[in-house]
Motif scaffolding. Structure first.
Motif, PDB file in Angstrom:
ATOM      1  N   PHE A   2     -37.934   5.459 -33.237  1.00 11.37           N
ATOM      2  CA  PHE A   2     -36.683   5.973 -32.598  1.00 11.37           C
ATOM      3  C   PHE A   2     -36.187   5.285 -31.359  1.00 11.37           C
ATOM      4  O   PHE A   2     -35.840   6.393 -30.037  1.00 11.37           O
ATOM      5  N   ASP A   3     -36.423   4.228 -31.039  1.00 10.81           N
ATOM      6  CA  ASP A   3     -36.230   3.204 -30.120  1.00 10.81           C
ATOM      7  C   ASP A   3     -34.640   2.812 -29.726  1.00 10.81           C
ATOM      8  O   ASP A   3     -34.004   3.208 -30.921  1.00 10.81           O
ATOM      9  N   PRO A   7     -27.504   5.394 -31.053  1.00  5.70           N
ATOM     10  CA  PRO A   7     -28.542   7.381 -30.877  1.00  5.70           C
ATOM     11  C   PRO A   7     -29.309   7.475 -32.369  1.00  5.70           C
ATOM     12  O   PRO A   7     -29.530   6.590 -32.866  1.00  5.70           O
ATOM     13  N   ILE A   8     -30.278   8.435 -32.469  1.00  8.22           N
ATOM     14  CA  ILE A   8     -30.872   9.157 -32.524  1.00  8.22           C
ATOM     15  C   ILE A   8     -30.975   8.604 -33.988  1.00  8.22           C
ATOM     16  O   ILE A   8     -31.795   8.395 -35.245  1.00  8.22           O
ATOM     17  N   TYR A   9     -29.902  10.105 -34.297  1.00  5.21           N
ATOM     18  CA  TYR A   9     -29.485  10.030 -35.224  1.00  5.21           C
ATOM     19  C   TYR A   9     -28.823   8.998 -36.140  1.00  5.21           C
ATOM     20  O   TYR A   9     -29.282   8.870 -37.606  1.00  5.21           O
ATOM     21  N   THR A  35     -37.148  19.835 -40.045  1.00  5.76           N
ATOM     22  CA  THR A  35     -37.964  20.826 -39.265  1.00  5.76           C
ATOM     23  C   THR A  35     -38.844  19.713 -39.695  1.00  5.76           C
ATOM     24  O   THR A  35     -39.482  19.284 -38.683  1.00  5.76           O
ATOM     25  N   ALA A  38     -37.741  17.233 -36.925  1.00 10.86           N
ATOM     26  CA  ALA A  38     -38.081  17.848 -36.498  1.00 10.86           C
ATOM     27  C   ALA A  38     -39.367  17.372 -35.204  1.00 10.86           C
ATOM     28  O   ALA A  38     -39.431  17.173 -34.138  1.00 10.86           O
ATOM     29  N   THR A  39     -40.175  17.804 -36.043  1.00 12.96           N
ATOM     30  CA  THR A  39     -41.614  18.548 -35.183  1.00 12.96           C
ATOM     31  C   THR A  39     -42.778  16.856 -35.862  1.00 12.96           C
ATOM     32  O   THR A  39     -43.079  16.527 -34.502  1.00 12.96           O
ATOM     33  N   ARG A  42     -40.232  14.677 -32.544  1.00 12.68           N
ATOM     34  CA  ARG A  42     -39.974  15.693 -31.411  1.00 12.68           C
ATOM     35  C   ARG A  42     -38.667  15.608 -31.484  1.00 12.68           C
ATOM     36  O   ARG A  42     -38.497  15.116 -30.129  1.00 12.68           O
ATOM     37  N   ILE A  43     -38.119  15.630 -31.966  1.00 12.85           N
ATOM     38  CA  ILE A  43     -36.516  15.298 -31.894  1.00 12.85           C
ATOM     39  C   ILE A  43     -36.300  16.970 -31.634  1.00 12.85           C
ATOM     40  O   ILE A  43     -36.537  17.815 -33.362  1.00 12.85           O
ATOM     41  N   ASN A  44     -34.588  17.103 -31.978  1.00 13.63           N
ATOM     42  CA  ASN A  44     -34.262  18.244 -32.033  1.00 13.63           C
ATOM     43  C   ASN A  44     -33.615  18.348 -33.340  1.00 13.63           C
ATOM     44  O   ASN A  44     -33.288  17.241 -33.848  1.00 13.63           O
ATOM     45  N   PRO A  45     -33.547  19.647 -34.224  1.00 17.01           N
ATOM     46  CA  PRO A  45     -33.672  19.928 -35.262  1.00 17.01           C
ATOM     47  C   PRO A  45     -32.196  19.587 -35.575  1.00 17.01           C
ATOM     48  O   PRO A  45     -31.590  18.489 -36.715  1.00 17.01           O
ATOM     49  N   ALA A  46     -31.009  19.649 -34.699  1.00 15.33           N
ATOM     50  CA  ALA A  46     -29.161  18.868 -34.854  1.00 15.33           C
ATOM     51  C   ALA A  46     -29.351  17.597 -34.536  1.00 15.33           C
ATOM     52  O   ALA A  46     -28.267  17.024 -35.621  1.00 15.33           O
ATOM     53  N   THR A  47     -30.408  16.954 -34.422  1.00 14.32           N
ATOM     54  CA  THR A  47     -30.617  15.527 -34.245  1.00 14.32           C
ATOM     55  C   THR A  47     -30.754  15.452 -35.650  1.00 14.32           C
ATOM     56  O   THR A  47     -29.896  14.376 -36.228  1.00 14.32           O
ATOM     57  N   LYS A  50     -27.102  16.094 -37.892  1.00 14.43           N
ATOM     58  CA  LYS A  50     -26.000  15.235 -37.594  1.00 14.43           C
ATOM     59  C   LYS A  50     -26.495  13.582 -39.091  1.00 14.43           C
ATOM     60  O   LYS A  50     -25.516  12.979 -39.676  1.00 14.43           O
TER      61      LYS A  50
ATOM     62  N   LEU B 172     -40.455  22.887 -31.243  1.00 15.53           N
ATOM     63  CA  LEU B 172     -39.415  23.120 -32.075  1.00 15.53           C
ATOM     64  C   LEU B 172     -39.677  23.233 -33.216  1.00 15.53           C
ATOM     65  O   LEU B 172     -38.405  23.559 -33.877  1.00 15.53           O
ATOM     66  N   ALA B 176     -36.980  25.460 -35.036  1.00 17.72           N
ATOM     67  CA  ALA B 176     -35.780  25.078 -36.339  1.00 17.72           C
ATOM     68  C   ALA B 176     -36.827  26.653 -36.916  1.00 17.72           C
ATOM     69  O   ALA B 176     -35.567  26.646 -37.973  1.00 17.72           O
ATOM     70  N   ARG B 194     -35.118  14.324 -25.867  1.00 16.98           N
ATOM     71  CA  ARG B 194     -35.569  14.062 -27.247  1.00 16.98           C
ATOM     72  C   ARG B 194     -34.935  15.965 -28.113  1.00 16.98           C
ATOM     73  O   ARG B 194     -34.556  15.929 -29.350  1.00 16.98           O
ATOM     74  N   LEU B 195     -35.519  17.120 -26.930  1.00 14.74           N
ATOM     75  CA  LEU B 195     -35.277  18.138 -27.813  1.00 14.74           C
ATOM     76  C   LEU B 195     -33.865  18.834 -27.155  1.00 14.74           C
ATOM     77  O   LEU B 195     -33.838  19.679 -28.002  1.00 14.74           O
ATOM     78  N   GLU B 197     -30.093  19.679 -27.504  1.00 17.24           N
ATOM     79  CA  GLU B 197     -29.112  19.138 -28.388  1.00 17.24           C
ATOM     80  C   GLU B 197     -27.778  19.238 -27.111  1.00 17.24           C
ATOM     81  O   GLU B 197     -27.001  17.894 -27.669  1.00 17.24           O
ATOM     82  N   GLU B 214     -27.368  12.867 -27.337  1.00 18.28           N
ATOM     83  CA  GLU B 214     -26.943  11.980 -27.791  1.00 18.28           C
ATOM     84  C   GLU B 214     -26.131  11.082 -27.178  1.00 18.28           C
ATOM     85  O   GLU B 214     -25.409   9.619 -27.058  1.00 18.28           O
TER      86      GLU B 214
END
Lengths: 145, 291
Positions: A2-3, A7-9, A35, A38-39, A42-47, A50, B172, B176, B194-195, B197, B214
Motif C-alpha cells: 500500500f504505497d 489513498p490507502i483505502y 481489525t 489494521a493490525t 499498521r493502518i487505522n481501522p477506519a481506513t 472506508k 491498533l 480496534a 497511517r495510524l 484517522e 487520507e
C-alpha cells in the motif's frame, strides 16, 4: 505494501476487487476484518472501513451483522463487466498514445498483440511471423486504475 | 468509551511567550488523531492544558462536556503520557498498581502482556530504568489505562524501532477492540501517519490545519518534467517547493488539481508523483512557506 499516491483505502478496495476477479476470494467468502487489516498493515481501522463501505456501495461486498464482510454473489461477474467496459479507454488508449510518442508503428503493436494471444494459446488468433515483433518498452504503461 | 474534546479560543502563555495562540479545535470521540508540529509549535502545552496539568491563560477546554480542571470524574478518564513519564517514586510493580487504582477502565491483562512484550523489570524504580524502558513503562500505563481520552506526547520516541512497532501494533489491536479518543503527537511522521484517522498540524501556537489524514495525503503532488511545461502546468496552483536538475524541474503543489489536469499532465509528458505526509508537513511548516 500500500504505497503510492492513491489513498490507502482505495488501494485496499482495489486489492479486494483484484482478489475477487482472480477468484482468490469466492462468492460468500469472508473478507479480512477491519481489525485484521489494521493490525496486519499498521493502518487505522477506519481506513479499512472506508474501503469496505465503497465496496458495499459497488455491490462487491455485503455485511452480515455481527460476523463481518462477505463477497456478494455475482460480484466477480459485475467487476469483469465493468473492466471490459473500461478496457479500451483505460488500457488500450494509453498504449496507443505511448506508441505514438515512441514512434512505434501500429502494425508492430498489432503484431505484438497477435503474438501474445498466440503464445497464451488463444485458438482464435494466430501469430503472423512475417515481421520481427518489437520488444516491449522498458516501462509498460500500467493499468491506471 | 470515548471522550470528545472542545477547545475554544485557548491561549497559553509563559510570561511573555505565547505557546498556544487562540486555538479552537474539536476532537471527535473514538478517533485517532495525529498532532504534528515542529519543536516549540505548542503541542505539549496544548495537550497538557487539555489534560488539566496546567491552566489556560484564556479560553476554555471541555472534555466530555466538562471543564477537566480539578474534576475527578473527567481526570480519571484522561491519560496523558509524556516523554520521560510522570511516575510515582515506586517500583514498576507499584507504578502499575497505582495506575490500576486510579483508572476505572484499567486492564491488568493488557498491562501484564505489555510488560512481558517490553521486558520491563517489575522490581526496579522508573529512575533506574534506561530511557527506552522508561518510555515503554509510559506506553504500558497509557494503553492499559484504556482511558476514554488517551494522549501520547512523543512518549514513544524514546523506544527503539522494534519496540515502537510493538507499540503501534498493541495500540491498533487494543483500539480496534476498545475504541477511544487517541492523540499521538510527533514530529517524526513517516512511521505513524497511517495510524491516524485525522491530522492536526500546529505551527507557532496556531492550528495550521485539521483534516482527514487520507485527504491530506492526497492533496500534495509533485509535478516533474521539462521546466517550461512544468511552469505552465502549475500556474495558478499553490506551490510549496521546487527543485531543479538541469532542465528538469520538480515542483510540489498542494491542493486539488483542476478537472482534466491529470490528463493534461500525461499529454504534456509530465510526471505526477505523491508527496509523503512527512514532506508535506515539512513544506507547510518550514520558514518562508508559512501563511
Amino acid at each position: 505494501m500500500f504505497d503510492g499516491r492513491e489513498p490507502i483505502y482505495l488501494q485496499i478496495a482495489e486489492q479486494i476487487r483484484a482478489q475477487v476477479v482472480s477468484g482468490a476470494l469466492g462468492e460468500d467468502e469472508q473478507v479480512m476484518s477491519t481489525t485484521q487489516y489494521a493490525t496486519t498493515f499498521r493502518i487505522n481501522p477506519a481506513t479499512a472501513q472506508k474501503a469496505f463501505a465503497e465496496l458495499v456501495e459497488e455491490g462487491v461486498l455485503y455485511k452480515r451483522r455481527g460476523l463481518g464482510m462477505f463477497v456478494a454473489p455475482g460480484a466477480r461477474e459485475r467487476l469483469l463487466e465493468r473492466r471490459r467496459a473500461s478496457f479500451f479507454a483505460e488500457v488500450v488508449d494509453p498504449v496507443a498514445a505511448q506508441a505514438r510518442v515512441l514512434g512505434i508503428p501500429l502494425a508492430d503493436v498489432v503484431a505484438r498483440l497477435e503474438q501474445r494471444f498466440a503464445a497464451d494459446g488463444d485458438p482464435s488468433h494466430t501469430a503472423d511471423d512475417g515481421a520481427a515483433a518489437p520488444s516491449a518498452p522498458d516501462h509498460p504503461q500500467e493499468d491506471p486504475r | 468509551m470515548s471522550f470528545a474534546v472542545e477547545v475554544r479560543d485557548l491561549t497559553v502563555r509563559y510570561g511573555r511567550a505565547t505557546a498556544v495562540d487562540n486555538v479552537s479545535l474539536r476532537l471527535e470521540p473514538g478517533v485517532v488523531y495525529g498532532l504534528l508540529g515542529r519543536n516549540g509549535a505548542g503541542k505539549t502545552s496544548l495537550l497538557s492544558t487539555i489534560a488539566a496539568f496546567q491552566r489556560a491563560s484564556s479560553g476554555s477546554v471541555l472534555v466530555d462536556g466538562e471543564d477537566p480542571y480539578e474534576n475527578a470524574r473527567v481526570m480519571a478518564g484522561i491519560a496523558l503520557v509524556r516523554e520521560g513519564g510522570d511516575f510515582p517514586e515506586e517500583k514498576v510493580r507499584g507504578v502499575l498498581d497505582f495506575a490500576a487504582r486510579l483508572r476505572p477502565h484499567w486492564s491488568a491483562e493488557l498491562a501484564a502482556e505489555l510488560v512481558d512484550r517490553f521486558e520491563l523489570p517489575l522490581d526496579k524504580k522508573p529512575t533506574q530504568l534506561s530511557r527506552g524502558k522508561r518510555s515503554a513503562l509510559g506506553v504500558v500505563v497509557g494503553l492499559a489505562s484504556r482511558a476514554p481520552l488517551t494522549m501520547f506526547d512523543e512518549a514513544y520516541l524514546g523506544l527503539d524501532a522494534p519496540s515502537r512497532y510493538a507499540f503501534y501494533d498493541a495500540l491498533l489491536a487494543d483500539y480496534a477492540a476498545h475504541p477511544r479518543t487517541i492523540v499521538l503527537s510527533s514530529h517524526l511522521i513517516e512511521e505513524v501517519e497511517r495510524l491516524f484517522e485525522r491530522v492536526i498540524i500546529l505551527d507557532q501556537g496556531t492550528v495550521l490545519l485539521e483534516e482527514d489524514a487520507e485527504d491530506l495525503r492526497s492533496r500534495g503532488r509533485t509535478v516533474t518534467g521539462p521546466q517550461d511545461e512544468v511552469e505552465a502546468f502549475v500556474t495558478g496552483l499553490r506551490v510549496v517547493g521546487r527543485a531543479q536538475l538541469g532542465r528538469t524541474l520538480q515542483v510540489t503543489v498542494v491542493g486539488d488539481l483542476p478537472p482534466g489536469a491529470e490528463q493534461r499532465a500525461v499529454e504534456a509528458g509530465l510526471e505526477l508523483g505523491s508527496v509523503p505526509l512527512q514532506d508535506l508537513f515539512v513544506h507547510l511548516t518550514s520558514k518562508g512557506e508559512r501563511r
